[in-house]
Design a protein around this motif. Structure first.
Motif, PDB file in Angstrom:
ATOM      1  N   UNK A  66       4.415  15.800 -10.699  1.00 52.86           N
ATOM      2  CA  UNK A  66       5.821  15.433 -10.544  1.00 52.86           C
ATOM      3  C   UNK A  66       6.063  14.554  -9.320  1.00 52.86           C
ATOM      4  N   UNK A  67       5.030  14.330  -8.514  1.00 55.44           N
ATOM      5  CA  UNK A  67       5.153  13.446  -7.357  1.00 55.44           C
ATOM      6  C   UNK A  67       5.642  14.111  -6.082  1.00 55.44           C
ATOM      7  N   UNK A  68       5.753  15.422  -6.059  1.00 57.89           N
ATOM      8  CA  UNK A  68       6.226  16.111  -4.861  1.00 57.89           C
ATOM      9  C   UNK A  68       5.135  16.260  -3.805  1.00 57.89           C
ATOM     10  N   UNK A  69       3.885  16.351  -4.243  1.00 57.40           N
ATOM     11  CA  UNK A  69       2.776  16.476  -3.311  1.00 57.40           C
ATOM     12  C   UNK A  69       1.659  15.545  -3.737  1.00 57.40           C
ATOM     13  N   UNK A  70       0.706  15.336  -2.823  1.00 54.25           N
ATOM     14  CA  UNK A  70      -0.506  14.605  -3.170  1.00 54.25           C
ATOM     15  C   UNK A  70      -1.681  15.348  -2.547  1.00 54.25           C
ATOM     16  N   UNK A  71      -2.835  15.176  -3.145  1.00 54.80           N
ATOM     17  CA  UNK A  71      -4.032  15.874  -2.676  1.00 54.80           C
ATOM     18  C   UNK A  71      -5.078  14.882  -2.222  1.00 54.80           C
ATOM     19  N   UNK A  72      -5.811  15.299  -1.205  1.00 51.79           N
ATOM     20  CA  UNK A  72      -6.953  14.532  -0.725  1.00 51.79           C
ATOM     21  C   UNK A  72      -8.147  15.460  -0.799  1.00 51.79           C
ATOM     22  N   UNK A  73      -9.169  15.028  -1.547  1.00 52.49           N
ATOM     23  CA  UNK A  73     -10.347  15.876  -1.741  1.00 52.49           C
ATOM     24  C   UNK A  73     -10.929  16.293  -0.398  1.00 52.49           C
ATOM     25  N   UNK A  74     -11.153  17.587  -0.250  1.00 50.03           N
ATOM     26  CA  UNK A  74     -11.740  18.123   0.968  1.00 50.03           C
ATOM     27  C   UNK A  74     -10.765  18.309   2.111  1.00 50.03           C
ATOM     28  N   UNK A  75      -9.546  17.808   1.968  1.00 48.54           N
ATOM     29  CA  UNK A  75      -8.548  17.891   3.046  1.00 48.54           C
ATOM     30  C   UNK A  75      -7.393  18.817   2.699  1.00 48.54           C
ATOM     31  N   UNK A  76      -6.982  18.826   1.427  1.00 50.11           N
ATOM     32  CA  UNK A  76      -5.892  19.699   1.013  1.00 50.11           C
ATOM     33  C   UNK A  76      -4.771  18.957   0.321  1.00 50.11           C
ATOM     34  N   UNK A  77      -3.639  19.638   0.247  1.00 49.45           N
ATOM     35  CA  UNK A  77      -2.445  19.079  -0.398  1.00 49.45           C
ATOM     36  C   UNK A  77      -1.385  18.828   0.658  1.00 49.45           C
ATOM     37  N   UNK A  78      -0.614  17.750   0.462  1.00 45.54           N
ATOM     38  CA  UNK A  78       0.350  17.307   1.451  1.00 45.54           C
ATOM     39  C   UNK A  78       1.675  16.946   0.786  1.00 45.54           C
ATOM     40  N   UNK A  79       2.762  17.087   1.542  1.00 47.10           N
ATOM     41  CA  UNK A  79       4.092  16.735   1.039  1.00 47.10           C
ATOM     42  C   UNK A  79       4.198  15.221   0.885  1.00 47.10           C
ATOM     43  N   UNK A  80       4.704  14.782  -0.250  1.00 46.46           N
ATOM     44  CA  UNK A  80       4.879  13.351  -0.512  1.00 46.46           C
ATOM     45  C   UNK A  80       6.102  12.836   0.235  1.00 46.46           C
ATOM     46  N   UNK A  81       6.200  11.520   0.342  1.00 45.93           N
ATOM     47  CA  UNK A  81       7.345  10.889   0.996  1.00 45.93           C
ATOM     48  C   UNK A  81       8.620  11.240   0.245  1.00 45.93           C
ATOM     49  N   UNK A  82       9.623  11.640   0.981  1.00 43.83           N
ATOM     50  CA  UNK A  82      10.873  12.095   0.383  1.00 43.83           C
ATOM     51  C   UNK A  82      11.527  11.009  -0.458  1.00 43.83           C
ATOM     52  N   UNK A  83      11.457   9.762  -0.034  1.00 43.25           N
ATOM     53  CA  UNK A  83      12.088   8.682  -0.805  1.00 43.25           C
ATOM     54  C   UNK A  83      11.436   8.535  -2.171  1.00 43.25           C
TER      55      UNK A  83
END
Length: 123
Positions: free
Chosen positions: A62-79
């Protein structure tokens, strides 16, 4: 961070998704902020890691988060999140309004309802 209601009929993964959506949309989770790992959050909430994984996978789709392999999941840009979500909701609104019109609800009834909602919503 995210709270669950075990008496709610909504599935646990949906509650997790809703919790993170609210945190991201309200700005509590800043752009690029790391989310707890699947294992951390599963342990914290005492639920199956597969449940967290499903919620994260759907949030990413849905575009709310993004993942980086080996690093984890992160909040996507609010815009990006708000623009995408706005388009999804407007499409859903268009579909619902069209169906209501086909079912005989008048244009006046629909616009009145929108005006009533606007009176009760803080913008």
């Amino acid at each position: 961070m995210v709270t669950l209601n075990y008496r709610d009929s909504k599935p646990i993964y949906e509650q997790v998704k809703d919790g993170f959506r609210k945190l991201i949309l309200s700005g509590v989770l800043a752009t690029g902020e790391r989310l707890p790992s699947v294992r951390e959050l599963a342990a914290q909430l005492a639920i199956n890691p597969n449940t967290i994984q499903r919620a994260y996978r759907e949030l990413e789709a849905e575009g709310f988060i993004y993942s980086i392999a080996g690093k984890g999941s992160f909040a996507a840009a609010l815009t990006e999140v708000t623009d995408r979500r706005r388009e999804e909701l407007l499409s859903t609104f268009d579909d619902a309004a069209a169906e209501l019109l086909r079912l005989g609800v008048s244009e006046h009834s629909l616009t009145s309802r929108i005006h009533q909602m606007l009176e009760g919503v803080e913008l």
